[in-house]
Design a protein around this motif. Structure first.
Motif: not given
Ligand SMILES: [Mg+2]
Ligand SMILES: Nc1ncnc2c1ncn2[C@@H]1O[C@H](COP(=O)(O)OP(=O)(O)OP(=O)(O)O)[C@@H](O)[C@H]1O
Ligand SMILES: Cc1ncc(CO)c(N)n1
Length: 586
Positions: A198, A232, A235, A269, A306
């Motif tokens: 992540d 996300n 990112e 996401k 997240g």
């Molecule tokens: Mg995040």
């Protein structure tokens, strides 16, 4: 002779037979052996198996060690095959799925390490932790960040990876390029089955958790090792040099571009996609695109979604799921946790945490702590019966109300033929009445109803749910009673974690068909052997309660009654009168 695809057990046996050393001794040594293995041994012995039996014994151990790691190298796509081929387990000991999270601590505990641990616990997977940074953080924002040194991150990684063999590593906040480097080195030294990245950079409050200096390390070092990366929108944009992502189509092309960096799967996401009424995430696996959609939950308690999604994906992979079903389950889990928590209130900031275990509201709704169970609650135990209520034209809750007004000290709903939905509604009403009088309410047999209405406990018979299982499901604070006719059953109830036993039938009764009458003698025998408090049941009423209460055994705490209260015109009067006789004989 040597086939690195076979379980370590076979190698142990080969070695044992060639060196006349016991397999157990070799295994013990391997377990203790913690130094990194030079690949050269692995390569050398794989290429030239004959070398194995003539090599010094410590090199053979190194070789075995490297093979055991080699076996764990296999990545997600081979997960199922791996599980079938696992080493034989020592009898009676279960290997549980295990995720190692390498992430930052969130003092507010909605995101970071804390979210990962809660998500794994909720998904029933063990979670170990390597902490990369400690943040001072709450629902308002991030007030401070204290980065853990590279050496100490390395030390934590080694402690966990060299001993505890996690199945999957999940990464969150990696605050410096140096820490990314340390992590990548450790992952090469200690192989795991899958790596979930992540790529945390900025918290939802807008605070920087890893600056832009991290981007090169992500792109060049970490992402190429990842089985799945879960950026996300912000990112994903940062990884691609800053192009804004505003539509689902943008998410598709971002997923494809990030895939070129090297991860096997990319999940972009869309929790923060402003134009979408659904919560949409887009996966690209190198061949196909997949869209995962759920209804957007209307809540501001989304801090840590997240981290939670990524660690639940890791948890499902550790349990043996494919990437696709891991994402599906993880997303459904996040959605239901958000929905459960949508009206929760923690902190004064813009974005609150949610409840990963979906249990906090139970406590919030019962603000006044419930009194713990006391054996004296068993004094006059009223057990409802739907047939009797029907006969006298009473609702379940009217019957319960009258019994409590007459002095019943505990109530059990024993509804053998009610529809589940009606039963649940009636149970909720009865619970409100019982709570307002401080009287515990138990449900006969139906653990599901007890859970759904948050009753005080259950009473189970010998052919119902075993008390041990009921205790696991209901937790340590609920009351569990078990019907017992023999000392053996009473002993088992105690071992299983019950709070009391019901013993009978003391006298013949029509309430329960084919019910063996144990008599006063049988009751006394069970009481003398039981470590739990006992309530007597079966055909007891105002005319025959005295000999029961005068039995003279200290753990006989009361009587449970059905017909003597509910097969009567006035439930409250009958209860009152019975209570008077009981009091007079104690
Ligand atoms: Mg995040
Ligand atoms: N309001 C919501 N309702 C339903 N699902 C949501 C909602 N918000 C986010 N999600 C889902 O939660 C997961 C995490 O997505 P999101 O884009 O919020 O990640 P994130 O920004 O990294 O989260 P955070 O930084 O707060 O930890 C995704 O599966 C997303 O679809
Ligand atoms: C420690 C930490 N990790 C990750 C996030 C992203 O939600 C956060 N806010 N804090």
């Amino acid at each position: 002779m040597i086939n690195p695809g076979r379980p370590i057990q076979s190698f142990t046996q080969v070695l044992a037979s060639s060196r006349h050393v016991s397999a157990a001794a070799i295994k013990t040594t391997i377990r203790k052996y913690q130094h990194p293995t030079p690949t050269v041994f692995f390569m050398g012995f794989s290429a030239c198996p004959q070398a194995l039996s003539s090599a010094p014994i410590h090199h053979q151990f190194q070789f075995l060690h490297s093979i055991s790691r080699g076996l764990r190298r296999t990545r997600v796509s081979n997960l199922r095959a791996m599980q079938q081929e696992e080493e034989p387990k020592p009898s009676g000991r279960l290997r549980v799925p295990h995720v190692l999270t390498v992430a930052g601590s969130d003092s507010g505990a909605g995101a970071g390490i804390q979210a990962d641990m809660k998500a794994c616990a909720a998904r029933r997977v063990y979670c170990s932790t390597v902490i990369t940074a400690v943040t001072a953080q709450n629902t308002v924002g991030v007030q401070g960040v204290n980065i853990v040194t590279e050496d100490f991150v390395r030390e934590q990684l080694k402690s966990v990876l060299s001993d505890m063999c996690p199945d999957v590593v999940k990464t969150g906040m990696l605050p410096s390029p140096g820490i990314v480097k340390v992590l990548c080195q450790s992952l090469k030294e200690f192989q795991v089955r899958a790596l979930v990245v992540d790529p945390v950079m900025v918290s939802t409050s807008g605070d920087v958790l890893a600056g832009s200096s991290i981007l090169a390390s992500f792109r060049d070092e970490l992402l190429p090792l990842a089985d799945i990366v879960t950026p996300n929108l912000r990112e994903a944009s940062a990884l691609l040099g800053g192009a804004p992502l505003e539509t689902v189509a943008d998410m598709h092309s971002a997923a494809k571009s990030i895939h070129n960096i090297g991860p096997r799967n990319v999940l972009v996401k869309g929790g923060d996609l402003p134009s979408s009424s659904d919560a949409v995430d887009v996966l690209f696996d190198g061949k196909e695109f997949y869209e995962f959609r759920s209804a957007r939950v209307n809540t501001s308690n989304t801090h840590g979604t997240g981290c939670t999604l990524a660690s639940s994906i890791a948890a499902e992979l550790a349990r043996g799921s494919s990437v696709l079903s891991a994402i599906k389950i993880a997303k459904r889990y996040v959605e239901s946790a958000l929905d459960y928590s949508k009206d929760m209130h923690i902190g004064g900031g813009r974005q609150g945490p949610f409840d990963h275990l979906m249990r906090l509201k139970d406590s919030a709704l019962n603000l006044c702590a419930r009194r713990p169970f006391s054996p004296n609650d068993l004094l006059l135990y009223a057990v409802t019966d739907s047939r009797m209520n029907k006969k006298w034209g009473r609702s379940m809750s009217d019957a319960v109300k009258s019994a409590i007004e007459g002095g019943a000290t505990i109530v059990q709903l024993r509804e053998k033929d009610a529809d589940t939905r009606d039963f649940l509604e009636a149970a909720k009403t009865c619970l409100a009445i019982c709570r307002s009088h401080g009287v515990p309410l138990l449900i006969n047999d139906r653990i599901d109803i007890a859970l759904a209405c948050d009753a005080d406990g259950v009473h189970v018979g010998q052919s119902d749910m075993p008390a041990r299982v009921a205790r696991t499901i209901l937790g340590p604070d609920k009351i569990i009673g078990v019907s017992c006719k023999t000392p053996e059953q009473a002993k088992k109830a105690w071992i299983d974690g019950a709070d009391y036993i019901g013993c009978g039938g003391v006298y013949p009764t029509n309430t329960k068909e084919n019910n063996l009458t144990v008599g006063l003698e049988g009751l006394k025998t069970v009481c003398l052997e039981s470590k739990l408090p006992v309530v007597a049941i079966g055909g007891i009423g105002i005319s025959n309660v005295r000999p029961v209460m005068e039995l003279g055994v200290s753990n006989l705490k009361g009587v449970a009654v059905v017909s003597a209260l509910f097969d009567r015109e006035s439930v409250s009067t009958e209860t009152q009168n019975l209570l008077k006789v009981i009091m007079a004989s104690t």
